[in-house]
Scaffold this motif. Structure first.
Motif, PDB file in Angstrom:
ATOM      1  N   SER A   1      42.853  47.504  43.205  1.00  0.00           N
ATOM      2  CA  SER A   1      41.523  47.275  42.637  1.00  0.00           C
ATOM      3  C   SER A   1      40.878  46.016  43.221  1.00  0.00           C
ATOM      4  N   ALA A   2      39.909  46.206  44.117  1.00  0.00           N
ATOM      5  CA  ALA A   2      39.161  45.074  44.674  1.00  0.00           C
ATOM      6  C   ALA A   2      38.356  44.382  43.568  1.00  0.00           C
ATOM      7  N   LYS A   3      37.897  45.168  42.601  1.00  0.00           N
ATOM      8  CA  LYS A   3      37.155  44.606  41.467  1.00  0.00           C
ATOM      9  C   LYS A   3      38.021  43.599  40.704  1.00  0.00           C
ATOM     10  N   SER A   4      39.289  43.896  40.531  1.00  0.00           N
ATOM     11  CA  SER A   4      40.194  42.976  39.842  1.00  0.00           C
ATOM     12  C   SER A   4      40.396  41.690  40.645  1.00  0.00           C
ATOM     13  N   LEU A   5      40.431  41.808  41.961  1.00  0.00           N
ATOM     14  CA  LEU A   5      40.539  40.631  42.816  1.00  0.00           C
ATOM     15  C   LEU A   5      39.323  39.727  42.626  1.00  0.00           C
ATOM     16  N   VAL A   6      38.131  40.302  42.677  1.00  0.00           N
ATOM     17  CA  VAL A   6      36.901  39.520  42.516  1.00  0.00           C
ATOM     18  C   VAL A   6      36.862  38.900  41.117  1.00  0.00           C
ATOM     19  N   ALA A   7      37.236  39.656  40.107  1.00  0.00           N
ATOM     20  CA  ALA A   7      37.268  39.127  38.737  1.00  0.00           C
ATOM     21  C   ALA A   7      38.226  37.948  38.645  1.00  0.00           C
ATOM     22  N   SER A   8      39.351  38.048  39.325  1.00  0.00           N
ATOM     23  CA  SER A   8      40.319  36.954  39.332  1.00  0.00           C
ATOM     24  C   SER A   8      39.734  35.712  40.005  1.00  0.00           C
ATOM     25  N   LEU A   9      39.047  35.908  41.114  1.00  0.00           N
ATOM     26  CA  LEU A   9      38.418  34.784  41.810  1.00  0.00           C
ATOM     27  C   LEU A   9      37.345  34.129  40.933  1.00  0.00           C
ATOM     28  N   LEU A  10      36.560  34.943  40.244  1.00  0.00           N
ATOM     29  CA  LEU A  10      35.537  34.405  39.344  1.00  0.00           C
ATOM     30  C   LEU A  10      36.176  33.654  38.179  1.00  0.00           C
TER      31      LEU A  10
END
Length: 128
Positions: free
Chosen positions: A94-103
């Protein structure tokens, strides 16, 4: 090709970065000269890394007056593979989970977020 990329070590990537930066085949002397700026590797170490990259099929050696080394894998191919591998391994694909983690970890500042928004807008426009 992805199977080959998965076997590249961090040290081998440093050698590949030299080749990618120049964009053409280089002799050992030029590779060594560039690597001396960032590492303390002996010539034998660099030769070993180049030999391994050739054995793995990601670098080609061509004999002229001396051997010239050329990557068979682009930096984009390597980066795409390693990014997807990271996302698969840490975020179950999940790329979305990666971005959420970065945020969530505050790794992105407001400028980064705006730049990503602009990228998403451009990508969204191209899909229409």
């Amino acid at each position: 090709m992805t199977k080959l990329i998965s076997k590249i070590t961090d040290s081998e990537v440093e050698v590949l970065r030299v080749l990618w930066a120049v964009g053409e085949a280089l002799p050992m002397a030029e590779i060594r000269k560039t690597l001396l700026q960032t590492s303390k590797w002996e010539t034998s170490t660099i030769k070993t890394l180049l030999r391994r990259l050739c054995e793995k099929g990601v670098v080609k050696a061509k004999k002229k007056e001396v051997y010239y080394y050329q990557p068979l894998v682009t930096e984009k191919e390597y980066n795409d593979y390693t990014t997807q591998s990271l996302i698969d391994r840490l975020y179950s694909g999940s790329a979305k989970s990666l971005v959420a983690s970065l945020l969530g970890s505050k790794k992105l500042n407001q400028d980064d977020i705006e730049e990503l928004r602009d990228l998403f807008k451009v990508e969204g426009d191209s899909n229409e």
